[in-house]
Design an enzyme around this catalytic site. Structure first.
Site, PDB file in Angstrom:
ATOM      1  N   GLU A 169     -56.779   6.516  65.656  1.00 41.67           N
ATOM      2  CA  GLU A 169     -54.741   7.075  65.469  1.00 41.67           C
ATOM      3  C   GLU A 169     -54.350   6.016  65.179  1.00 41.67           C
ATOM      4  O   GLU A 169     -54.192   4.536  66.064  1.00 41.67           O
ATOM      5  CB  GLU A 169     -54.659   8.192  66.223  1.00 41.67           C
ATOM      6  CG  GLU A 169     -55.254   9.110  66.799  1.00 41.67           C
ATOM      7  CD  GLU A 169     -55.055   9.594  67.974  1.00 41.67           C
ATOM      8  OE1 GLU A 169     -53.999   9.635  68.877  1.00 41.67           O
ATOM      9  OE2 GLU A 169     -55.745  10.452  68.722  1.00 41.67           O
ATOM     10  N   GLU A 174     -58.292  13.741  69.721  1.00 41.33           N
ATOM     11  CA  GLU A 174     -59.492  13.029  70.531  1.00 41.33           C
ATOM     12  C   GLU A 174     -61.122  13.773  70.619  1.00 41.33           C
ATOM     13  O   GLU A 174     -61.790  12.954  70.091  1.00 41.33           O
ATOM     14  CB  GLU A 174     -59.198  12.449  72.019  1.00 41.33           C
ATOM     15  CG  GLU A 174     -57.746  11.477  71.936  1.00 41.33           C
ATOM     16  CD  GLU A 174     -56.934  11.916  72.225  1.00 41.33           C
ATOM     17  OE1 GLU A 174     -56.748  13.382  71.614  1.00 41.33           O
ATOM     18  OE2 GLU A 174     -55.994  10.926  71.479  1.00 41.33           O
ATOM     19  N   HIS A 229     -49.900   6.597  80.503  1.00 41.90           N
ATOM     20  CA  HIS A 229     -50.249   5.083  79.555  1.00 41.90           C
ATOM     21  C   HIS A 229     -50.716   4.140  80.473  1.00 41.90           C
ATOM     22  O   HIS A 229     -50.907   3.111  80.254  1.00 41.90           O
ATOM     23  CB  HIS A 229     -49.092   5.070  79.037  1.00 41.90           C
ATOM     24  CG  HIS A 229     -48.908   5.797  77.868  1.00 41.90           C
ATOM     25  ND1 HIS A 229     -47.969   6.713  77.765  1.00 41.90           N
ATOM     26  CD2 HIS A 229     -49.174   5.233  77.150  1.00 41.90           C
ATOM     27  CE1 HIS A 229     -47.659   7.255  77.026  1.00 41.90           C
ATOM     28  NE2 HIS A 229     -47.606   6.659  76.517  1.00 41.90           N
TER      29      HIS A 229
END
Lengths: 437, 332
Positions: free
Chosen positions: B24, B55, B124
């Site tokens: 991406e 993914e 994250h």
């Protein structure tokens, strides 16, 4: 739930004048003991479906996603624009591949019942979806099959003995006894290693096709997946990647109506067709009579020509019926009407091809009987040959150390230690030398 | 470190026409962390390209490319996003060689920024390396310096097995002492920043001795190498710090040699504690060096909670937690 909206109580109850919502749980038409009536299955007349140009825009296939491409009519003759016009020799080869696959399934099923292996899966009734379709591909086009496409290996001439060695997990098994029976792999025959996890092969086929395009190769990829597995995320990823990169790939969906005991409604079949999935992705889609060998061949040939011309990927739905149980571990009498198989409106692919050849004057009952006998004999000989290498659980398997090979290219220290342990244990566990299980 | 990674990718793209970089935002834009900046321009759109946000698709497609004969280097934008691709990694990439008796291989290198320390919140910041270490057939690599990042990435791409390459994003731009408010020293000014030009590789499965010492062995990787080092230096501990570099394959010889020498072992990682890779290291050290140990093996890790946003620095296994553990080990 003090913080929640006052009229949205978790337990239901008072709802003012709003209608109570209802959940729909799909239910197949027939259960054991039910009388079967397939009149709701629309079977269009053979030859009536238009055949668009192979390089057409994907959306031009819309009508074909809801129709059913058929070539063989009630008269067992080929009709219409989808007739692949195969010569009699090719048709006879196809019939022989059908018969050989059926004989093989029969023998291996029996072998499992005799305890020679743990598991087997027949493709009875679905032979055309793998054999006829793969015959329309080049022999070096890469196939990413699911677990009911043994017919492709047989059509590509993979030795039966090798197949049986794999099923018996014996010392002749090229896969060193690591895979479940029927999970073949043959790089030489451009046949990808079969996974037990469903639909994982679909993005892999797209990746292989993308790689072929990146390298400027001319080989395309094709993959087979059951209609039940189209619910997996992998299938949708595969469709997205296929359309985004215009990958030279064919996505074959075998709609055999049953995913073990769950009917196709649990994959969404009540709402639309599987071929129509193509439309939302911008893929070309074809819905084909999966029991019509000529239609299966023609559809795959159309999709292959399209992919080879860089005109785009295709999703092909084969509308067919799983005549036998899901596997040797399944008993379909527990969940579906025994009559279904008899009443299936699209007939049997082997019988239809045989009658087509007879209608052409290229076949007769005598030759048919002789062929069936030859096939049975060929399988029997191959079985005997493979049994010399052992059957499952009789000790004629690959050496212990091979269990640790191929995890990585080279054996790391921890696997070396574990390998030594396994060999040490062997003497205690199996003092007579060979393990029974 | 970002430049070193970019350099490694560029070298492999240049040397080997079968290397493909995908993921991406990695194409035109060059990646959200700029790891692939300029590569598409240099090597073209069919060698370096953007992918759909899938993914499972990225890894699945990479497995198919590997089976064809390419060497795909997919990027998963954050390690936290790798989970939809897990089936393709665990059931497919990791086992393809085994199940096909080496007829097919999946020589992919999955790059992914991982770890916390950048206020990335619970999606994250994760360090999922233990999941991959538990899977037979995958190699897991975690560099801690620009030199290592380049050499290990080149080795990973050249490796015929599937490799997970976790990049500690907290140290992309410089090493880190573990104090959240302490400015990061840029790699450019750091002794470990010297990255030779051209091709070199560091074998997978060989640890690096960060500093030699006698009092205590510290086993760490990624960001925590720097944090542990800063703490040891500040406390004046004569530590033997071993940067594992790859957790599978693991350099057991380096670990055993160090622990036998010092008799004390501290394991530091950022990932959650329970069933973390530290548990494996602790078990190995105990099994293999028990009679050399003078104190119980200690683990310093993240807590067993999702990674918090506002309390990130309370969660982070920093100097205080490491310092306490060192005191405890040395007091035995």
């Amino acid at each position: 739930m003090a913080d929640g909206p006052s009229d949205n109580k978790q337990s239901g109850g008072e709802r003012g004048n709003k209608p109570a919502l209802q959940l729909h749980v799909p239910e197949p038409h027939y259960r054991p003991g039910d009388k079967v009536d397939f009149s709701h299955v629309e079977v269009p007349e053979a030859g009536r479906q238009p055949r668009p140009d192979e390089a057409c825009a994907a959306r031009e296939t819309e009508a074909l996603c809801y129709d059913l491409v058929r070539v063989l009519g009630e008269d067992y003759r080929a009709h219409g624009p989808w007739d692949p016009k195969l010569d009699a020799d090719t048709l006879r080869t196809m019939l022989r591949n059908f018969a050989l696959t059926r004989a093989f399934d029969e023998r291996m099923f029996r072998g499992q019942r005799q305890g020679k292996t743990s598991f087997y899966m027949k493709c009875t009734g679905e032979e055309a979806t793998s054999i006829a379709s793969s015959m329309a591909l080049a022999s070096d086009d890469m196939v990413f099959p699911s677990y009911r496409q043994q017919g492709i290996l047989i059509a590509r001439g993979y030795p039966l003995v090798e197949m049986i060695n794999q099923i018996y997990s014996n010392r002749g098994d090229k896969l060193k006894g690591r895979q479940l029976p029927i999970m073949y792999s043959s790089r030489e025959h451009s046949f990808f290693s079969i996974s037990g996890n469903l639909a994982t092969q679909t993005p892999q086929a797209v990746g292989w096709a993308m790689a072929s395009a990146i390298k400027g190769d001319s080989r395309i990829a094709a993959t087979w997946v059951g209609e039940g597995s189209t619910a997996e995320g992998d299938f949708h990823s595969a469709c997205t990647f296929a359309t985004v990169y215009n990958a030279p790939v064919i996505l074959n969906v075998i709609n055999n109506q049953w995913a073990i005991s769950s009917f196709s409604g649990f994959a969404g079949a009540e709402r639309t067709t599987f071929a129509a999935r193509a439309l939302g992705y911008g893929l070309a889609g074809l819905r084909v009579d999966g029991n019509d060998p000529l239609a299966c061949y023609a559809a795959q040939q159309w999709a292959a020509n399209r992919a080879r011309a860089n005109a785009g990927p295709t999703l092909v739905e084969y509308f067919t019926y799983r005549a036998e149980g899901h596997s040797t571990s399944d008993d379909p009498s527990g969940y579906r009407s025994a009559q279904e198989r008899e009443e299936w409106p699209l007939g049997d692919p082997v019988m239809r091809l045989k009658k087509h050849l007879m209608a052409l004057g290229e076949w007769d009952e005598q030759r048919d009987e002789a062929m069936d006998a030859e096939c049975a004999d060929q399988v029997k000989k191959a079985t005997k040959e493979a049994e010399k290498n052992g059957i499952l659980g009789h000790g004629l398997h690959h050496p212990f150390r091979t269990m640790f090979e191929d995890v990585f290219e080279e054996l790391p220290w921890h696997l070396k230690e574990q390998s030594e342990q396994a060999i040490r244990e062997r003497e205690t566990k199996f003092p007579e030398g060979l393990p029974k299980q | 470190m970002i430049e070193a990674i970019n350099d490694a990718l560029s070298i492999k793209l240049d040397q080997d026409p079968d290397v493909i970089v995908m993921g991406e935002d990695v194409g035109y834009f060059g990646g959200v962390f700029r790891a692939t900046a300029g590569l598409q321009e240099k090597y073209g759109k069919t060698r370096v390209f953007d992918t759909p946000i899938s993914e499972c698709g990225i890894i699945g497609v990479a497995v198919g490319m590997g089976a064809y004969g390419l060497r795909p280097v997919p990027e998963i934008q954050f390690a936290d996003y790798i989970y939809p691709g897990l089936d393709q990694l665990i059931s497919e990439a990791a086992r393809l060689r085994y199940r096909s008796a080496a007829e097919y291989i999946a020589p992919l290198t999955v790059r992914s920024p991982f770890g916390g320390g950048i206020f990335g919140g619970q999606t994250h910041s994760q360090s999922p390396e233990a999941i991959f270490a538990h899977v037979s057939g995958l190699k897991t690599v975690i560099p801690s310096t620009p030199y290592d990042a380049k050499g290990l990435l080149i080795a990973a791409i050249e490796d015929n097995d599937p490799v997970i390459f976790f990049e500690p994003k907290r140290i992309y731009n410089g090493p880190f002492s573990g104090y959240y408010d302490k400015p990061v020293e840029p790699w450019k000014k750091h002794e470990d920043s010297v990255v030779p030009e051209g091709h070199y590789s560091i074998p997978l499965g060989k640890a690096r001795k960060v500093i030699e010492g006698e009092e205590l062995t510290v086993l760490a990787y990624g960001t925590m190498v720097h944090v542990a080092r800063a703490v040891c230096e500040k406390k004046g501990v004569d530590a033997d710090i071993v940067d594992l570099r790859t957790i599978v394959p693991l350099d057991i010889e380096a670990i055993e040699a160090s622990v036998r020498k010092t008799g004390r072992c501290l394991i530091v990682h950022e990932a959650t504690r329970t069933s973390g890779f530290g548990a494996e290291l602790s078990a190995l050290v105990t099994e293999r060096c028990f009679y050399h140990l003078e104190a119980p093996v200690e683990r310093v890790t993240g807590f067993d909670t999702p990674y918090p946003h506002s309390l990130e620095w309370a969660y982070f296994p920093g100097p205080v937690r490491i310092g306490e553990a060192i005191d405890k080990i040395l007091s035995e």
